[in-house]
Scaffold this motif. Structure first.
Motif, PDB file in Angstrom:
ATOM      1  N   TYR A 285      59.379   3.111  24.939  1.00  0.00           N
ATOM      2  CA  TYR A 285      59.609   2.321  26.157  1.00  0.00           C
ATOM      3  C   TYR A 285      60.566   3.065  27.099  1.00  0.00           C
ATOM      4  O   TYR A 285      60.360   3.097  28.320  1.00  0.00           O
ATOM      5  CB  TYR A 285      60.220   0.961  25.816  1.00  0.00           C
ATOM      6  CG  TYR A 285      59.339   0.032  25.012  1.00  0.00           C
ATOM      7  CD1 TYR A 285      57.957   0.216  24.942  1.00  0.00           C
ATOM      8  CD2 TYR A 285      59.888  -1.051  24.320  1.00  0.00           C
ATOM      9  CE1 TYR A 285      57.164  -0.642  24.212  1.00  0.00           C
ATOM     10  CE2 TYR A 285      59.099  -1.926  23.595  1.00  0.00           C
ATOM     11  CZ  TYR A 285      57.736  -1.706  23.534  1.00  0.00           C
ATOM     12  OH  TYR A 285      56.953  -2.574  22.806  1.00  0.00           O
ATOM     13  N   THR A 286      61.615   3.655  26.527  1.00  0.00           N
ATOM     14  CA  THR A 286      62.588   4.397  27.339  1.00  0.00           C
ATOM     15  C   THR A 286      61.916   5.552  28.058  1.00  0.00           C
ATOM     16  O   THR A 286      62.137   5.773  29.262  1.00  0.00           O
ATOM     17  CB  THR A 286      63.730   4.921  26.450  1.00  0.00           C
ATOM     18  OG1 THR A 286      64.405   3.822  25.849  1.00  0.00           O
ATOM     19  CG2 THR A 286      64.729   5.728  27.272  1.00  0.00           C
ATOM     20  N   PHE A 287      61.080   6.299  27.334  1.00  0.00           N
ATOM     21  CA  PHE A 287      60.357   7.411  27.951  1.00  0.00           C
ATOM     22  C   PHE A 287      59.446   6.910  29.077  1.00  0.00           C
ATOM     23  O   PHE A 287      59.440   7.460  30.191  1.00  0.00           O
ATOM     24  CB  PHE A 287      59.528   8.164  26.909  1.00  0.00           C
ATOM     25  CG  PHE A 287      58.363   8.913  27.496  1.00  0.00           C
ATOM     26  CD1 PHE A 287      58.570  10.088  28.198  1.00  0.00           C
ATOM     27  CD2 PHE A 287      57.068   8.410  27.379  1.00  0.00           C
ATOM     28  CE1 PHE A 287      57.490  10.772  28.781  1.00  0.00           C
ATOM     29  CE2 PHE A 287      55.999   9.084  27.942  1.00  0.00           C
ATOM     30  CZ  PHE A 287      56.208  10.260  28.648  1.00  0.00           C
ATOM     31  N   CYS A 288      58.651   5.889  28.788  1.00  0.00           N
ATOM     32  CA  CYS A 288      57.693   5.384  29.774  1.00  0.00           C
ATOM     33  C   CYS A 288      58.389   4.865  31.027  1.00  0.00           C
ATOM     34  O   CYS A 288      57.922   5.103  32.151  1.00  0.00           O
ATOM     35  CB  CYS A 288      56.842   4.276  29.154  1.00  0.00           C
ATOM     36  SG  CYS A 288      55.663   4.850  27.909  1.00  0.00           S
ATOM     37  N   ASN A 289      59.500   4.180  30.847  1.00  0.00           N
ATOM     38  CA  ASN A 289      60.233   3.665  32.007  1.00  0.00           C
ATOM     39  C   ASN A 289      60.837   4.802  32.837  1.00  0.00           C
ATOM     40  O   ASN A 289      60.842   4.752  34.076  1.00  0.00           O
ATOM     41  CB  ASN A 289      61.330   2.709  31.539  1.00  0.00           C
ATOM     42  CG  ASN A 289      60.766   1.420  30.976  1.00  0.00           C
ATOM     43  OD1 ASN A 289      59.695   0.966  31.377  1.00  0.00           O
ATOM     44  ND2 ASN A 289      61.466   0.831  30.017  1.00  0.00           N
ATOM     45  N   LEU A 349      55.602  14.958  25.520  1.00  0.00           N
ATOM     46  CA  LEU A 349      55.114  14.105  26.607  1.00  0.00           C
ATOM     47  C   LEU A 349      55.883  14.370  27.902  1.00  0.00           C
ATOM     48  O   LEU A 349      55.306  14.433  28.989  1.00  0.00           O
ATOM     49  CB  LEU A 349      55.236  12.631  26.221  1.00  0.00           C
ATOM     50  CG  LEU A 349      54.273  12.110  25.152  1.00  0.00           C
ATOM     51  CD1 LEU A 349      54.663  10.695  24.726  1.00  0.00           C
ATOM     52  CD2 LEU A 349      52.836  12.132  25.658  1.00  0.00           C
ATOM     53  N   LYS A 350      57.197  14.547  27.776  1.00  0.00           N
ATOM     54  CA  LYS A 350      58.013  14.860  28.952  1.00  0.00           C
ATOM     55  C   LYS A 350      57.602  16.197  29.544  1.00  0.00           C
ATOM     56  O   LYS A 350      57.484  16.340  30.773  1.00  0.00           O
ATOM     57  CB  LYS A 350      59.496  14.884  28.568  1.00  0.00           C
ATOM     58  CG  LYS A 350      60.091  13.526  28.276  1.00  0.00           C
ATOM     59  CD  LYS A 350      61.570  13.632  27.907  1.00  0.00           C
ATOM     60  CE  LYS A 350      62.180  12.256  27.678  1.00  0.00           C
ATOM     61  NZ  LYS A 350      63.628  12.344  27.325  1.00  0.00           N
ATOM     62  N   GLU A 351      57.368  17.171  28.663  1.00  0.00           N
ATOM     63  CA  GLU A 351      56.936  18.493  29.138  1.00  0.00           C
ATOM     64  C   GLU A 351      55.611  18.384  29.871  1.00  0.00           C
ATOM     65  O   GLU A 351      55.420  18.985  30.944  1.00  0.00           O
ATOM     66  CB  GLU A 351      56.798  19.437  27.936  1.00  0.00           C
ATOM     67  CG  GLU A 351      56.371  20.849  28.308  1.00  0.00           C
ATOM     68  CD  GLU A 351      56.189  21.733  27.089  1.00  0.00           C
ATOM     69  OE1 GLU A 351      55.407  22.711  27.181  1.00  0.00           O
ATOM     70  OE2 GLU A 351      56.798  21.450  26.035  1.00  0.00           O
TER      71      GLU A 351
END
Length: 364
Positions: A285-289, A349-351
């Motif tokens: 959730y933190t990543f997606c937000n 995913l961030k990359e």
């Protein structure tokens, strides 16, 4: 070859890529499989201990799984005759479809849900009425309107696979009140052990009130026994006796029955898995937000995200780096893994997202 014509429109089930196959194909030594919604923490140690006592492999298993039946009935506080066991919920879905569906009936389901519901409806050559999800959730009002005198079966996956969304207590009660008593409503609760929502339905209480309700659960997910293939259904005795006619003899192995009994006795293990799964969901959730990636809050051990690009492109990006996820429709479904596995995947995913943003800026 005189195969049923409806079979020609189907394909055999294609599971996610196995770890061994990916290692061979890509020459990798370490693979993290977050595609199949398996329990990353394995199963209770009590299972291994119980299996060591199994002997005399030449004997058939108990066809009615009497010992396991008694333990599950006690655990759920239902009658033993309200239970039916199967080789995983896939077989149960097949048994239900075979028993209830025909060319003279129709079945109502969501258009984006567990695909085996549709698969077996096609095989039985019944009319399929699939209703689109609303915000990733079952549109119960739309499903209710689709039900008529020929509707034999309604499938509700709760939590829904692949979105992880759920139908709450008030919603399902209103739906059951509006559905004819001769239409069977199935709540597929495969991910029940992971649910944390306070308004999630008490399906055992609902079964006492609605004769046409059937609930499915499994030992594959929260209990970590996917390799043993054992699931079960709970419903009214008359309905279960009819479904039992379509069950294959000795359909659950002795190993599976013993493993399930041992797993059921270790509630602390299941609670721990659920708690760690909840923590893992917060990581995603933190990543997606942060990256504004659309997702649905999940009550399962997985999360469905839509990164805005071809999901196959993301799948290939991740698998080349040793992480397997499941591309579905416009997004990917990711199984919640151990903390370090989640961290590794989120880093990739961030990359991927940062590279996509950079390429957009360069071409704009």
């Amino acid at each position: 070859m005189k195969v049923k014509k409806q079979m020609l429109s189907l394909k055999a089930y294609e599971p996610g890529k196995s770890i061994d196959n990916v290692k061979k194909e890509l020459g990798l030594t370490e693979i993290v499989n977050l595609a199949s919604n398996e329990n990353p923490f394995g199963c209770s140690e009590k299972v291994q201990q119980a299996l060591q006592a199994v002997s005399n492999y030449a004997r058939y298993p108990d066809s009615r799984a009497e010992d396991l039946r008694g333990k599950v009935a006690n655990h759920l506080r239902v009658s033993e005759n309200q239970l039916l066991f199967s080789s995983g919920l896939d077989e149960m879905i097949q048994m239900i479809s075979r028993s209830l569906l025909s060319p003279e009936t129709n079945v109502v389901m969501a258009s984006f849900t567990f695909p085996q519901f549709r698969h077996h409806a096609v095989i039985e050559n019944t009319e399929i009425r699939d209703i689109p999800l609303k915000d990733g959730r079952h549109d119960l009002e739309g499903m209710q309107q689709a039900v008529d005198e020929q509707t034999s079966l309604v499938w509700i996956c709760n939590p829904n696979n692949p979105t992880g969304t759920y139908v709450n207590e008030t919603e399902i009660r209103s739906f059951l009140e509006a559905i004819p008593n001769d239409t069977i409503v199935v709540l597929d609760e495969a991910y029940y052990e992971y649910v944390t929502a306070s308004d999630y339905p008490d399906s055992m209480e609902l079964i006492d009130e609605y004769d046409n309700l059937l609930v499915l659960r499994t030992f594959s997910k929260g209990y970590g026994l996917a390799a043993f293939r054992i699931g079960y259904a709970i419903g009214h005795e008359e309905l279960m006796s009819k479904l039992d006619i379509g069950r294959l003899p000795f359909n659950t192995s002795r190993f599976a029955q013993i493993a399930a009994q041992a797993a059921l006795s270790d509630e602390a293990f299941v609670r721990n898995c659920s708690e760690r799964n909840f923590e893992g969901l917060q990581q995603f959730y933190t990543f997606c937000n942060e990256f504004k990636v659309p997702y649905y809050p999940s009550q399962g051990n997985f999360i469905y995200i839509e990164p805005g690009k071809n999901p196959e492109e993301l799948f290939q990006f991740l698998i080349q780096r040793g992480y397997i996820v499941r591309p579905i429709k416009d997004g990917v479904r990711i199984t919640i893994g151990k903390k370090e596995d989640n961290e590794g995947l989120i880093k990739l995913l961030k990359e991927f997202m940062e590279n996509e943003t950079s390429s957009i800026k360069l071409t704009s």
